[in-house]
Design a protein around this motif. Structure first.
Motif, PDB file in Angstrom:
ATOM      1  N   LEU A  21      51.380  -1.636  -1.321  1.00  0.00           N
ATOM      2  CA  LEU A  21      52.243  -0.451  -1.334  1.00  0.00           C
ATOM      3  C   LEU A  21      51.456   0.816  -1.037  1.00  0.00           C
ATOM      4  O   LEU A  21      51.903   1.687  -0.305  1.00  0.00           O
ATOM      5  N   ASN A  22      50.266   0.917  -1.646  1.00  0.00           N
ATOM      6  CA  ASN A  22      49.477   2.134  -1.545  1.00  0.00           C
ATOM      7  C   ASN A  22      48.000   1.792  -1.723  1.00  0.00           C
ATOM      8  O   ASN A  22      47.656   0.936  -2.521  1.00  0.00           O
ATOM      9  N   GLY A  23      47.142   2.463  -0.982  1.00  0.00           N
ATOM     10  CA  GLY A  23      45.704   2.244  -1.100  1.00  0.00           C
ATOM     11  C   GLY A  23      45.205   1.192  -0.124  1.00  0.00           C
ATOM     12  O   GLY A  23      45.961   0.647   0.673  1.00  0.00           O
ATOM     13  N   GLN A  24      43.922   0.920  -0.208  1.00  0.00           N
ATOM     14  CA  GLN A  24      43.258  -0.058   0.665  1.00  0.00           C
ATOM     15  C   GLN A  24      42.824  -1.236  -0.204  1.00  0.00           C
ATOM     16  O   GLN A  24      41.922  -1.092  -1.041  1.00  0.00           O
ATOM     17  N   LEU A  25      43.451  -2.382  -0.028  1.00  0.00           N
ATOM     18  CA  LEU A  25      43.134  -3.564  -0.818  1.00  0.00           C
ATOM     19  C   LEU A  25      42.018  -4.366  -0.161  1.00  0.00           C
ATOM     20  O   LEU A  25      42.078  -4.663   1.035  1.00  0.00           O
ATOM     21  N   ARG A  26      41.018  -4.704  -0.940  1.00  0.00           N
ATOM     22  CA  ARG A  26      39.991  -5.637  -0.465  1.00  0.00           C
ATOM     23  C   ARG A  26      40.381  -7.009  -1.008  1.00  0.00           C
ATOM     24  O   ARG A  26      40.534  -7.195  -2.218  1.00  0.00           O
ATOM     25  N   LEU A  27      40.564  -7.954  -0.106  1.00  0.00           N
ATOM     26  CA  LEU A  27      40.941  -9.311  -0.465  1.00  0.00           C
ATOM     27  C   LEU A  27      39.831 -10.251  -0.014  1.00  0.00           C
ATOM     28  O   LEU A  27      39.520 -10.336   1.177  1.00  0.00           O
ATOM     29  N   VAL A  28      39.212 -10.908  -0.979  1.00  0.00           N
ATOM     30  CA  VAL A  28      38.222 -11.940  -0.674  1.00  0.00           C
ATOM     31  C   VAL A  28      38.948 -13.256  -0.900  1.00  0.00           C
ATOM     32  O   VAL A  28      39.440 -13.532  -1.999  1.00  0.00           O
ATOM     33  N   LEU A  29      39.012 -14.061   0.150  1.00  0.00           N
ATOM     34  CA  LEU A  29      39.754 -15.315   0.122  1.00  0.00           C
ATOM     35  C   LEU A  29      38.869 -16.405   0.720  1.00  0.00           C
ATOM     36  O   LEU A  29      38.678 -16.452   1.938  1.00  0.00           O
ATOM     37  N   GLY A  30      38.284 -17.212  -0.154  1.00  0.00           N
ATOM     38  CA  GLY A  30      37.327 -18.203   0.319  1.00  0.00           C
ATOM     39  C   GLY A  30      36.128 -17.482   0.922  1.00  0.00           C
ATOM     40  O   GLY A  30      35.525 -16.626   0.294  1.00  0.00           O
ATOM     41  N   GLU A  31      35.815 -17.773   2.189  1.00  0.00           N
ATOM     42  CA  GLU A  31      34.694 -17.136   2.891  1.00  0.00           C
ATOM     43  C   GLU A  31      35.103 -15.839   3.592  1.00  0.00           C
ATOM     44  O   GLU A  31      34.260 -15.126   4.116  1.00  0.00           O
ATOM     45  N   ARG A  32      36.404 -15.547   3.610  1.00  0.00           N
ATOM     46  CA  ARG A  32      36.899 -14.359   4.317  1.00  0.00           C
ATOM     47  C   ARG A  32      36.910 -13.145   3.404  1.00  0.00           C
ATOM     48  O   ARG A  32      37.283 -13.225   2.248  1.00  0.00           O
ATOM     49  N   ASP A  33      36.540 -12.004   3.940  1.00  0.00           N
ATOM     50  CA  ASP A  33      36.529 -10.731   3.215  1.00  0.00           C
ATOM     51  C   ASP A  33      37.272  -9.754   4.103  1.00  0.00           C
ATOM     52  O   ASP A  33      36.834  -9.447   5.209  1.00  0.00           O
ATOM     53  N   MET A  34      38.434  -9.284   3.669  1.00  0.00           N
ATOM     54  CA  MET A  34      39.257  -8.433   4.535  1.00  0.00           C
ATOM     55  C   MET A  34      39.818  -7.240   3.783  1.00  0.00           C
ATOM     56  O   MET A  34      39.867  -7.231   2.555  1.00  0.00           O
ATOM     57  N   VAL A  35      40.233  -6.219   4.540  1.00  0.00           N
ATOM     58  CA  VAL A  35      40.853  -5.022   3.977  1.00  0.00           C
ATOM     59  C   VAL A  35      42.289  -4.967   4.470  1.00  0.00           C
ATOM     60  O   VAL A  35      42.550  -5.073   5.668  1.00  0.00           O
ATOM     61  N   LEU A  36      43.232  -4.794   3.533  1.00  0.00           N
ATOM     62  CA  LEU A  36      44.644  -4.692   3.863  1.00  0.00           C
ATOM     63  C   LEU A  36      45.111  -3.274   3.553  1.00  0.00           C
ATOM     64  O   LEU A  36      45.044  -2.838   2.402  1.00  0.00           O
ATOM     65  N   PRO A  37      45.622  -2.534   4.551  1.00  0.00           N
ATOM     66  CA  PRO A  37      46.153  -1.187   4.320  1.00  0.00           C
ATOM     67  C   PRO A  37      47.599  -1.269   3.831  1.00  0.00           C
ATOM     68  O   PRO A  37      48.198  -2.349   3.819  1.00  0.00           O
ATOM     69  N   PRO A  38      48.197  -0.139   3.457  1.00  0.00           N
ATOM     70  CA  PRO A  38      49.601  -0.147   3.040  1.00  0.00           C
ATOM     71  C   PRO A  38      50.486  -0.763   4.126  1.00  0.00           C
ATOM     72  O   PRO A  38      50.279  -0.537   5.314  1.00  0.00           O
ATOM     73  N   GLY A  39      51.442  -1.573   3.675  1.00  0.00           N
ATOM     74  CA  GLY A  39      52.363  -2.225   4.604  1.00  0.00           C
ATOM     75  C   GLY A  39      51.924  -3.609   5.017  1.00  0.00           C
ATOM     76  O   GLY A  39      52.693  -4.347   5.624  1.00  0.00           O
ATOM     77  N   GLU A  40      50.689  -4.000   4.697  1.00  0.00           N
ATOM     78  CA  GLU A  40      50.198  -5.336   5.036  1.00  0.00           C
ATOM     79  C   GLU A  40      50.552  -6.313   3.914  1.00  0.00           C
ATOM     80  O   GLU A  40      50.624  -5.946   2.748  1.00  0.00           O
ATOM     81  N   ALA A  41      50.746  -7.570   4.303  1.00  0.00           N
ATOM     82  CA  ALA A  41      51.061  -8.627   3.342  1.00  0.00           C
ATOM     83  C   ALA A  41      50.133  -9.809   3.581  1.00  0.00           C
ATOM     84  O   ALA A  41      49.601  -9.975   4.677  1.00  0.00           O
ATOM     85  N   ALA A  42      49.958 -10.611   2.550  1.00  0.00           N
ATOM     86  CA  ALA A  42      49.165 -11.833   2.654  1.00  0.00           C
ATOM     87  C   ALA A  42      49.763 -12.868   1.716  1.00  0.00           C
ATOM     88  O   ALA A  42      50.394 -12.524   0.717  1.00  0.00           O
ATOM     89  N   GLU A  43      49.582 -14.136   2.058  1.00  0.00           N
ATOM     90  CA  GLU A  43      49.981 -15.202   1.146  1.00  0.00           C
ATOM     91  C   GLU A  43      48.917 -16.277   1.183  1.00  0.00           C
ATOM     92  O   GLU A  43      48.275 -16.508   2.212  1.00  0.00           O
ATOM     93  N   PHE A  44      48.698 -16.909   0.021  1.00  0.00           N
ATOM     94  CA  PHE A  44      47.639 -17.910  -0.055  1.00  0.00           C
ATOM     95  C   PHE A  44      47.827 -18.821  -1.261  1.00  0.00           C
ATOM     96  O   PHE A  44      48.490 -18.473  -2.236  1.00  0.00           O
ATOM     97  N   ASP A  45      47.228 -19.988  -1.155  1.00  0.00           N
ATOM     98  CA  ASP A  45      47.178 -20.959  -2.235  1.00  0.00           C
ATOM     99  C   ASP A  45      46.103 -20.475  -3.208  1.00  0.00           C
ATOM    100  O   ASP A  45      44.965 -20.235  -2.811  1.00  0.00           O
ATOM    101  N   THR A  46      46.454 -20.323  -4.474  1.00  0.00           N
ATOM    102  CA  THR A  46      45.514 -19.747  -5.441  1.00  0.00           C
ATOM    103  C   THR A  46      44.464 -20.735  -5.936  1.00  0.00           C
ATOM    104  O   THR A  46      43.610 -20.364  -6.732  1.00  0.00           O
ATOM    105  N   THR A  47      44.504 -21.972  -5.434  1.00  0.00           N
ATOM    106  CA  THR A  47      43.401 -22.888  -5.741  1.00  0.00           C
ATOM    107  C   THR A  47      42.198 -22.573  -4.860  1.00  0.00           C
ATOM    108  O   THR A  47      41.101 -23.052  -5.110  1.00  0.00           O
ATOM    109  N   LEU A  48      42.416 -21.735  -3.832  1.00  0.00           N
ATOM    110  CA  LEU A  48      41.322 -21.235  -2.999  1.00  0.00           C
ATOM    111  C   LEU A  48      40.690 -20.055  -3.746  1.00  0.00           C
ATOM    112  O   LEU A  48      41.405 -19.179  -4.237  1.00  0.00           O
TER     113      LEU A  48
END
Length: 186
Positions: A126-153
């Protein structure tokens, strides 16, 4: 209030396109009693209204047209974990749960500590810059971005720039997935 129950019952039944016989089979109330209820020739009582409320999947208060009472405000109880705040937006147990998540601002970037648990998660910034580390991937999601993932990762959520981040999260313990698809023009 009870005088208006009959027309409300008839409207519900017609809206759903079902017959008196079908309602009778679902509720155990005879067709003639249902007909008299709908026409106002029989007065509604709790013994009749409870099975009808269940059959139509309508709260009893709505069935009888009870006025709304009480405080209309929602009093959400925040949950504080891992230095973040989770505000539950759903109250029913099981199934997909919705949360607003707040990651506070910090003077120094947090060191990622990925975690795992069973389930499936969908998030929307919704607001801010989210840092999402998912397995070996490290990414930044700005407002308006979405992600979905299996939480066993292994995963970790934090602020990408030290400022506060606000997210909406849908979480399903048993792996329910959100299917967001782009609209196509015909």
């Amino acid at each position: 209030m009870l005088d208006a129950v009959g027309p409300r019952l008839r409207a519900l039944r017609r809206q759903r396109g079902i017959t008196l016989a079908e309602v009778a089979a679902k509720t155990g109330i005879s067709e003639s009693t249902l007909s008299r209820l709908e026409s106002g020739r029989r007065r509604a009582n709790l013994e009749l209204l409870l099975p009808l409320s269940s059959a139509y999947d309508v709260p009893l208060d709505d069935l009888v047209g009870a006025p709304r009472t009480g405080d209309p405000r929602i009093h959400l109880q925040p949950i504080h974990r891992y230095g973040m705040t989770f505000i539950p937006l759903t109250r029913r147990p099981g199934g997909v749960q919705a949360y607003k998540m707040l990651i506070p601002s910090s003077t120094r970037p947090a060191e990622p500590t990925p975690q795992t648990h069973s389930g499936y998660e969908w998030l929307y910034v919704l607001n801010g810059q989210l840092r999402l580390v998912l397995g070996e991937r490290d990414m930044v999601l700005p407002p308006g971005e979405a992600a979905e993932f299996d939480t066993t990762l292994p995963h970790w959520l934090g602020s990408a720039d030290g400022r506060a981040v606000e997210l909406l999260i849908l979480f399903g313990l048993h792996g329910e997935r959100v299917h967001v698809q782009p609209r196509t023009r015909s």
